[in-house]
Design a protein around this motif. Sequence first.
Motif, short mmCIF file in Angstrom:
data_model
loop_
_atom_site.label_atom_id
_atom_site.label_comp_id
_atom_site.label_asym_id
_atom_site.label_seq_id
_atom_site.Cartn_x
_atom_site.Cartn_y
_atom_site.Cartn_z
N ALA A 148 0.77 -1.14 -0.17
CA ALA A 148 -0.19 -0.20 0.21
C ALA A 148 0.86 1.34 0.12
O ALA A 148 1.78 1.23 0.76
CB ALA A 148 -0.95 0.14 1.19
N LYS A 149 0.48 2.20 -0.93
CA LYS A 149 1.45 3.47 -0.98
C LYS A 149 0.79 4.45 -0.24
O LYS A 149 1.36 5.68 -0.19
CB LYS A 149 1.59 3.88 -2.35
CG LYS A 149 2.25 2.73 -3.22
CD LYS A 149 2.56 2.97 -4.80
CE LYS A 149 3.77 4.05 -4.71
NZ LYS A 149 4.13 4.51 -6.22
N ASN A 150 -0.40 4.35 0.42
CA ASN A 150 -1.13 5.37 1.07
C ASN A 150 -2.12 4.63 2.20
O ASN A 150 -2.23 3.56 2.02
CB ASN A 150 -1.79 6.43 0.36
CG ASN A 150 -2.64 5.83 -0.50
OD1 ASN A 150 -3.71 5.20 -0.11
ND2 ASN A 150 -2.55 6.17 -1.98
N ASP A 151 -2.55 5.31 3.07
CA ASP A 151 -3.29 4.69 4.13
C ASP A 151 -4.65 4.10 3.80
O ASP A 151 -5.42 3.38 4.10
CB ASP A 151 -3.77 5.80 5.13
CG ASP A 151 -2.32 6.01 6.08
OD1 ASP A 151 -1.35 5.22 5.69
OD2 ASP A 151 -2.25 6.80 7.09
N LEU A 152 -5.36 4.94 2.69
CA LEU A 152 -6.63 4.87 1.82
C LEU A 152 -6.54 3.16 1.48
O LEU A 152 -7.29 2.37 1.67
CB LEU A 152 -7.00 5.70 0.89
CG LEU A 152 -8.44 5.26 0.23
CD1 LEU A 152 -9.12 6.62 -0.32
CD2 LEU A 152 -7.93 4.64 -1.18
N ALA A 153 -5.48 3.18 0.61
CA ALA A 153 -5.11 1.73 0.10
C ALA A 153 -4.79 0.56 0.99
O ALA A 153 -5.34 -0.60 1.00
CB ALA A 153 -3.98 1.96 -1.02
N HIS A 154 -4.17 0.99 2.14
CA HIS A 154 -3.88 0.01 3.10
C HIS A 154 -5.01 -0.44 3.83
O HIS A 154 -5.26 -1.79 4.04
CB HIS A 154 -2.82 0.67 4.15
CG HIS A 154 -2.32 -0.17 5.18
ND1 HIS A 154 -0.89 -0.37 5.17
CD2 HIS A 154 -2.65 -1.38 5.89
CE1 HIS A 154 -0.73 -1.35 6.26
NE2 HIS A 154 -1.85 -1.91 6.48
N GLU A 155 -6.00 0.24 4.41
CA GLU A 155 -7.12 -0.02 4.90
C GLU A 155 -8.00 -0.85 3.98
O GLU A 155 -8.78 -1.88 4.32
CB GLU A 155 -7.76 1.37 5.27
CG GLU A 155 -7.07 2.07 6.61
CD GLU A 155 -7.64 3.43 6.83
OE1 GLU A 155 -8.71 3.86 6.11
OE2 GLU A 155 -7.31 3.88 7.83
N SER A 156 -8.02 -0.59 2.60
CA SER A 156 -9.03 -1.15 1.74
C SER A 156 -8.44 -2.81 1.54
O SER A 156 -9.24 -3.68 1.57
CB SER A 156 -8.94 -0.62 0.20
OG SER A 156 -9.47 -1.36 -0.58
N LEU A 157 -7.12 -2.62 1.29
CA LEU A 157 -6.36 -4.22 1.24
C LEU A 157 -6.62 -4.93 2.26
O LEU A 157 -6.74 -6.25 2.23
CB LEU A 157 -5.01 -3.79 0.76
CG LEU A 157 -4.73 -3.27 -0.63
CD1 LEU A 157 -3.51 -2.90 -0.74
CD2 LEU A 157 -5.43 -3.99 -1.66
N VAL A 158 -6.51 -4.46 3.74
CA VAL A 158 -6.50 -5.03 4.81
C VAL A 158 -8.03 -5.65 5.00
O VAL A 158 -8.26 -6.67 5.42
CB VAL A 158 -6.27 -4.29 5.88
CG1 VAL A 158 -6.63 -4.92 7.28
CG2 VAL A 158 -4.66 -4.22 6.05
N GLU A 159 -9.05 -4.77 4.51
CA GLU A 159 -10.31 -5.29 4.84
C GLU A 159 -10.86 -6.37 3.74
O GLU A 159 -11.47 -7.22 4.27
CB GLU A 159 -11.13 -4.05 4.34
CG GLU A 159 -12.97 -4.33 4.27
CD GLU A 159 -13.57 -3.09 4.25
OE1 GLU A 159 -14.88 -3.00 4.26
OE2 GLU A 159 -13.08 -2.22 3.65
N GLN A 160 -10.14 -6.30 2.49
CA GLN A 160 -10.47 -7.24 1.85
C GLN A 160 -9.72 -8.92 2.17
O GLN A 160 -10.13 -9.94 1.88
CB GLN A 160 -9.77 -6.98 0.21
CG GLN A 160 -10.44 -5.82 -0.63
CD GLN A 160 -9.65 -5.34 -1.87
OE1 GLN A 160 -9.63 -6.35 -2.77
NE2 GLN A 160 -9.26 -4.37 -1.90
#
Length: 301
Positions: A148-160
């Motif tokens: 993840a290159k930003n926190d928005l992406a990180h949270e989305s990928l973790v949720e998936q």
Amino acid sequence: MEIKEHIILDTERNERLDKVITTLNAEWSRSQVQQWIKEGNVTVNNAPVKANYKCNENDKIVIQIPEPELLDVEPEQMDLDIYYEDADVLVVNKPKGMVVHPAPGHTQGTLVNGLMGHCKDLSGINGVLRPGIVHRIDMDTSGLLMVAKNDLAHESLVEQLVNKTVTRRYKALVHGVIPHDHGTIDAPLGRDPLERQRMAVVDNGKHAVTHFQVLDRFKQFTFVECVLETGRTHQIRVHMKYIGYPLVGDPKYGPKKPITDDGQALHAAVLGFNHPRTNEYLEFEAPLPEEFTDLMERLKK
């Protein structure tokens, strides 16, 4: 400082306090927990106790987890095998033998060092030691990882990952000839009570499911594809050992005398997920590394 609480269950009565606490998190070692208790970071019913305290049902355990040791993690220029990259996510093919993130005593040559040298933008949710890291694979496992290159992406990928919508398919070589073409291993995983540096199938472990399909059979070995439904520590390695077919070369869960010193024959071949910003499904496949195909040819003979 992070604080965790736990109420002792009936099944944990008369167990040592340090043993109970190590079962709460697969990343906590027995010695680490004992140090926390010694330093007064653990209380039982609001009172400090010793590591050998025998737990009673309904005891309230409060654990104050110290901040991790600060490490000086430096960017390094590496020839990373990047499969995809945009402003939000990056997919990289990690080689066998590379550690994913720094740890005390191992601060150089990790994937994180290389990622920091490659790009300035990495999510900060996991702190300075694991910037951008959403999931991990073992040092001697090769294959694809999403970053993840930003926190928005990180949270989305973790949720998936939590929702089990990420596609993760691994290729592995195992000892023995599996007679059936496919199967599912549904067995909970936790710390091995006899050896804390290993994982094992245990009654009070975390839910873990691995699906497998036979791709090829040799005289004494089987080439399989494993699909992860959950992502526990060492999941494929422990599950395949549990059903009697440990991974070739696995120094921790395989035979005492492995037939190769290169570590377990395991490759994260396919990775798929929905893009955090566009929701478009992306899927990538990395071919088997040369050392894996060479080993397979030797075993065929």
